[in-house]
Design a protein around this motif. Structure first.
Motif, PDB file in Angstrom:
ATOM      1  N   ILE A  16     -33.751 -65.507 -19.830  1.00 28.44           N
ATOM      2  CA  ILE A  16     -33.094 -66.581 -18.954  1.00 28.44           C
ATOM      3  C   ILE A  16     -31.629 -66.026 -18.504  1.00 28.44           C
ATOM      4  O   ILE A  16     -31.061 -66.351 -17.431  1.00 28.44           O
ATOM      5  CB  ILE A  16     -32.576 -68.137 -19.303  1.00 28.44           C
ATOM      6  N   GLU A  17     -30.979 -65.025 -19.405  1.00 34.06           N
ATOM      7  CA  GLU A  17     -29.614 -64.718 -19.065  1.00 34.06           C
ATOM      8  C   GLU A  17     -29.562 -63.747 -18.280  1.00 34.06           C
ATOM      9  O   GLU A  17     -30.368 -62.760 -18.346  1.00 34.06           O
ATOM     10  CB  GLU A  17     -28.978 -64.544 -20.451  1.00 34.06           C
ATOM     11  N   LEU A  65     -44.344 -67.626 -16.973  1.00 34.97           N
ATOM     12  CA  LEU A  65     -42.865 -67.528 -17.305  1.00 34.97           C
ATOM     13  C   LEU A  65     -42.379 -66.361 -17.306  1.00 34.97           C
ATOM     14  O   LEU A  65     -41.255 -65.949 -16.535  1.00 34.97           O
ATOM     15  CB  LEU A  65     -42.549 -68.198 -18.677  1.00 34.97           C
ATOM     16  N   LEU A  66     -42.935 -65.271 -17.694  1.00 38.43           N
ATOM     17  CA  LEU A  66     -42.646 -63.823 -17.790  1.00 38.43           C
ATOM     18  C   LEU A  66     -42.562 -63.346 -16.161  1.00 38.43           C
ATOM     19  O   LEU A  66     -41.508 -62.658 -15.780  1.00 38.43           O
ATOM     20  CB  LEU A  66     -43.305 -62.927 -18.565  1.00 38.43           C
ATOM     21  N   LEU A 116     -38.663 -62.606 -15.228  1.00 38.20           N
ATOM     22  CA  LEU A 116     -38.018 -61.407 -15.524  1.00 38.20           C
ATOM     23  C   LEU A 116     -37.990 -60.582 -14.338  1.00 38.20           C
ATOM     24  O   LEU A 116     -38.885 -60.592 -13.458  1.00 38.20           O
ATOM     25  CB  LEU A 116     -38.993 -60.820 -16.649  1.00 38.20           C
ATOM     26  N   PRO A 117     -37.061 -59.641 -14.112  1.00 36.23           N
ATOM     27  CA  PRO A 117     -36.886 -58.885 -12.963  1.00 36.23           C
ATOM     28  C   PRO A 117     -38.248 -57.988 -12.850  1.00 36.23           C
ATOM     29  O   PRO A 117     -38.784 -57.592 -13.953  1.00 36.23           O
ATOM     30  CB  PRO A 117     -35.790 -58.032 -13.122  1.00 36.23           C
ATOM     31  N   GLY A 143     -38.155 -54.695 -14.865  1.00 36.69           N
ATOM     32  CA  GLY A 143     -37.817 -54.601 -15.980  1.00 36.69           C
ATOM     33  C   GLY A 143     -36.246 -55.268 -16.449  1.00 36.69           C
ATOM     34  O   GLY A 143     -35.470 -55.229 -15.446  1.00 36.69           O
ATOM     35  N   ASN A 144     -36.264 -55.770 -17.586  1.00 35.78           N
ATOM     36  CA  ASN A 144     -34.928 -56.583 -17.984  1.00 35.78           C
ATOM     37  C   ASN A 144     -33.951 -55.625 -18.666  1.00 35.78           C
ATOM     38  O   ASN A 144     -34.439 -54.616 -19.483  1.00 35.78           O
ATOM     39  CB  ASN A 144     -35.113 -57.719 -18.709  1.00 35.78           C
ATOM     40  N   THR A 145     -32.800 -56.002 -18.861  1.00 30.84           N
ATOM     41  CA  THR A 145     -31.968 -55.281 -19.652  1.00 30.84           C
ATOM     42  C   THR A 145     -31.901 -55.349 -21.049  1.00 30.84           C
ATOM     43  O   THR A 145     -31.165 -54.744 -22.034  1.00 30.84           O
ATOM     44  CB  THR A 145     -30.368 -55.084 -19.046  1.00 30.84           C
ATOM     45  N   ASP A 146     -32.405 -56.775 -21.460  1.00 30.28           N
ATOM     46  CA  ASP A 146     -32.568 -56.861 -22.730  1.00 30.28           C
ATOM     47  C   ASP A 146     -34.061 -57.489 -23.072  1.00 30.28           C
ATOM     48  O   ASP A 146     -34.694 -57.710 -22.254  1.00 30.28           O
ATOM     49  CB  ASP A 146     -31.680 -58.462 -22.871  1.00 30.28           C
ATOM     50  N   ASP A 147     -34.581 -57.241 -24.504  1.00 29.49           N
ATOM     51  CA  ASP A 147     -35.758 -57.548 -24.452  1.00 29.49           C
ATOM     52  C   ASP A 147     -35.954 -59.009 -24.653  1.00 29.49           C
ATOM     53  O   ASP A 147     -35.200 -59.547 -24.658  1.00 29.49           O
ATOM     54  CB  ASP A 147     -36.206 -56.683 -26.002  1.00 29.49           C
ATOM     55  N   THR A 148     -37.117 -59.560 -24.825  1.00 30.22           N
ATOM     56  CA  THR A 148     -37.594 -60.986 -24.677  1.00 30.22           C
ATOM     57  C   THR A 148     -38.579 -61.477 -25.481  1.00 30.22           C
ATOM     58  O   THR A 148     -39.789 -60.695 -25.624  1.00 30.22           O
ATOM     59  CB  THR A 148     -37.796 -61.283 -23.067  1.00 30.22           C
TER      60      THR A 148
END
Length: 409
Positions: free
Chosen positions: A355-356, A388-389, A393-394, A397-402
């Motif tokens: 979410i962040e 949800l993913l 999520l972009p 890919g995201n800059t943080d793991d999830t």
């Protein structure tokens, strides 16, 4: 005093220095006057075309790497949503007046993403400083020689920096591979639960340095109860994976003997004091009682679990939130709260990577999560987790793991 009306298109065209706008697929959509002039291409030759079709690599230079490095920088900016500044690089371009003749150029590029209302990258600002003429400036007798020496030194330093970056990239890629292997061993698929449906997901960050701090756990408890937890270690890489494994095991063990989630987190907090790198770890855990149809939960600085009701309404379980592990100077009791649920509801626990985003307030991410949960309320846990993913999520890919857990209640 009335504010002047600003023609931003005219401002863009008049910007000093070379600036172009590209789509996330790296296709030109606009370019300012300096870009058109200094690149030696007309607007018709640029707009609507893939950047590296317009400016391919010099085929006469087998060591040329400008295209690959520029493309990698642009794709990083698109994937991460963050600005990417490049070192000075050599990138020759073909003389538009003499096909087959390549002109030597040195550039200093910056690639900056433009985000849309949903936080996704919609445009890429490609700003370039042309430094070739500075290197070739004449300074009187011997000036050309001195300029060529300076040019050679700059090119050598740039190549050295590129080689260092490449070695670091390979080292980070190796660390990522090892860390993800360890993460996979530490986060196996959960064993079948008694009579509940559950789905778990882990998505690593796109960066080699930002993986392996998140975990999940599900534990069947006596008296027809289930414990579920997620957590997030502050560090990244191999060190974070090792800390994560210790904390996940400790919380799983504490959960089996604790009277409730708050007591389990208290025990984890005491244990974390003896683990280097565990400071400021966040975690949330919930005990689901299938006889009483209640959820008892506690959070150590973690984003609140979401309770999706069958009618599509969503409630965030934020009634028992306390600081992260190690934040209290002395041991203190943690709060817990209890809420009822109905059959057919879904409980969702997640880490902040879902979410962040660095460019926005966390409430925007919670709104996106709520909307996605409501839209997919009639799906089973596996389909809901995938939705949800996909929604949150972009795409790059995201800059943080999830980490994500979905349980049908």
């Amino acid at each position: 005093m009335r504010e002047p009306k600003i023609d931003y298109a005219a401002v863009f065209r008049a910007l000093p220095g070379m600036v172009a706008l590209l789509t996330p697929e790296l296709v030109y959509v606009d370019a300012n006057e300096d870009f058109v002039r200094l690149a030696g291409r007309t607007r018709e030759q640029l707009l609507g075309r893939y950047i590296f079709d317009v400016f391919p690599e010099n085929p006469n230079d087998p060591a040329a790497a400008g295209m690959r490095e520029t493309r990698d920088s642009m794709l990083r900016a698109v994937a991460t949503g963050e600005r990417d500044t490049m070192a000075v690089l050599r990138y020759d371009i073909e003389d538009p007046q003499r096909p087959g003749r390549w002109q030597e150029h040195f550039w200093s590029p910056v690639n900056a993403p433009v985000l849309g209302p949903d936080g996704q990258v919609v445009l890429l600002v490609h700003r370039v400083e042309e430094v070739t003429e500075l290197l070739r400036a004449r300074g009187g007798p011997g000036g050309d020689s001195r300029a060529r020496v300076l040019e050679a030194e700059l090119y050598t330093r740039a190549r050295e920096l590129q080689e260092v970056n490449e070695r670091l990239r390979k080292a980070h890629a190796h660390e990522r591979e090892v860390a993800l292997a360890l993460q996979e061993a530490l986060l196996p698929a959960p064993e079948p639960l008694r009579h509940q449906q559950a789905a778990v997901r882990y998505r690593p960050a796109v960066s080699a340095l930002n993986v392996c701090g998140d975990w999940y756990d599900l534990v069947d408890l006596p008296d027809d109860c289930l414990a579920v937890a997620v957590g997030d270690v502050v560090g990244h890489g191999l060190a974070a994976a090792c800390v994560m494994g210790q904390l996940r095991s400790a919380l799983s063990a504490a959960t089996r003997v604790a009277d409730g989630p708050a007591q389990a987190l208290e025990a984890l907090g005491l244990y974390a004091r003896s683990v280097d790198g565990a400071e400021s770890t966040t975690a949330a855990t919930a005990f689901v009682d299938w006889d009483d149809l209640t959820i008892t939960y506690s959070s150590a600085g973690h984003p609140p679990p979401a309770l999706l009701h069958p009618d599509g309404s969503v409630r965030f379980l934020d009634g028992a939130t306390d600081p992260p592990l190690g934040a209290h100077p002395e041991h203190a009791r943690r709060p817990q709260a209890t809420t009822p649920f109905v059959r057919g509801a879904s409980l969702v626990l997640y880490t902040d990577g879902l979410i962040e985003r660095r460019t926005e307030d966390i409430d925007a991410g919670l709104v996106r999560l709520t909307d996605s949960l409501t839209r997919h309320r009639d799906t089973d846990p596996e389909a809901l987790a995938d939705a949800l993913l996909a929604d949150l999520l972009p795409s790059g890919g995201n800059t943080d793991d999830t980490a994500l857990v979905v349980i049908r209640l």
